[in-house]
Design an enzyme around this catalytic site. Structure first.
Site, PDB file in Angstrom:
ATOM      1  N   CYS A  96     -28.212 -18.890  -9.343  1.00 44.64           N
ATOM      2  CA  CYS A  96     -27.642 -20.227  -9.707  1.00 44.64           C
ATOM      3  C   CYS A  96     -27.400 -20.348 -11.383  1.00 44.64           C
ATOM      4  O   CYS A  96     -26.616 -19.499 -11.785  1.00 44.64           O
ATOM      5  CB  CYS A  96     -28.664 -21.358  -9.300  1.00 44.64           C
ATOM      6  N   HIS A 204     -28.957 -20.455  -3.495  1.00 42.67           N
ATOM      7  CA  HIS A 204     -30.356 -20.137  -3.766  1.00 42.67           C
ATOM      8  C   HIS A 204     -30.832 -19.448  -2.523  1.00 42.67           C
ATOM      9  O   HIS A 204     -31.853 -20.005  -1.563  1.00 42.67           O
ATOM     10  CB  HIS A 204     -31.066 -21.392  -3.767  1.00 42.67           C
ATOM     11  N   GLU A 206     -33.285 -17.527  -2.728  1.00 41.94           N
ATOM     12  CA  GLU A 206     -34.866 -17.603  -2.581  1.00 41.94           C
ATOM     13  C   GLU A 206     -35.344 -18.497  -1.617  1.00 41.94           C
ATOM     14  O   GLU A 206     -36.645 -18.402  -1.233  1.00 41.94           O
ATOM     15  CB  GLU A 206     -35.404 -17.523  -3.995  1.00 41.94           C
TER      16      GLU A 206
END
Ligand code: MN
Length: 230
Positions: A96, A204, A206
């Site tokens: 990001c 994202h 994660e």
């Protein structure tokens, strides 16, 4: 175990968990702590994380009305860390804001506000739920990213991703390839061909550690860091 330096932001838990599940040992790093050149002498990989807007002066533009106030210390620390890591070919993974920082640090520019500057743009700013898919991206064939996501793409090129950004890469830095775009043309990933591991993604990954959709990205990164480990 590969030691992975992760740039600190306000919400670290999913980054830490994703690196641990891929077999890495994370440490949080930030401006005011260990200097980049000292860090690079002892870690095996660098990860940059999400956060606020980068100071547009760093790519030579006045701030757009929708551009948020920058964090000068964080910008400077992450820029120095990025340039040093890439010069030393240390495995590097940017997420990001991290991808935007990578692009600016290496000589590229940003779109400062997608809704007002990209005609016909999709919605890219959907804060919650964090692991909810928002739009698709088309992955460039023959890229490192494509190889890493081989088991997760539809039709050999499409992935569905989350999206929490209002800025994106404009002119990509010299020496880098664009490796994913969304259907409105917004750049969603970039990489440095030939590097040990140097990938940025605008979404994202994660946030998906519970279900594992993007685990292969973290595993590929940690494997590259292990391969470099002394
Ligand atoms: Mn997006």
């Amino acid at each position: 175990m590969a030691l992975i330096a992760i740039a600190q932001n306000r919400r670290m838990s999913d980054y830490l968990e994703s690196v641990r599940r891929a077999g890495g040992e994370p440490i949080e790093v930030a401006a005011g702590g260990e200097l980049p050149q000292h860090l690079l002498a002892r870690v095996d990989g660098i990860m940059l994380t999400g956060g606020g807007d980068i100071d547009p002066m760093l790519y030579g533009e006045p701030p757009h009305a929708e551009c948020q106030a920058a964090e000068a210390d964080r910008d400077a620390f992450e820029t120095a860390l990025t340039r040093a890591a890439i010069a030393a070919n240390i495995p590097y993974f940017a997420i990001c804001r991290g991808m935007q920082l990578l692009n600016v640090a290496m000589g590229g520019t940003l779109i400062q506000d997608i809704p007002s500057q990209v005609p016909g743009a999709l919605e890219h700013s959907v804060p919650e739920p964090r692991a909810h898919v928002v739009h698709e991206v088309w992955i460039a064939k023959d890229s490192r990213l494509s190889a890493l996501l081989a088991d997760h793409m539809e039709d050999g090129e499409t992935c569905h991703v989350n999206s929490r950004h209002h800025q994106s890469v404009a002119r990509v830095a010299p020496g880098f390839d664009v490796t994913a775009t969304s259907p409105d043309g917004v750049i969603e990933a970039m990489e440095k061909p030939g590097a040990a591991f140097c990938i940025g993604v605008q979404w994202h990954p994660e946030n998906f550690w519970r279900t594992g959709e993007f685990r292969s990205l973290f595993e590929g990164f940690v494997q590259a860091a292990n391969a470099r480990k002394r």
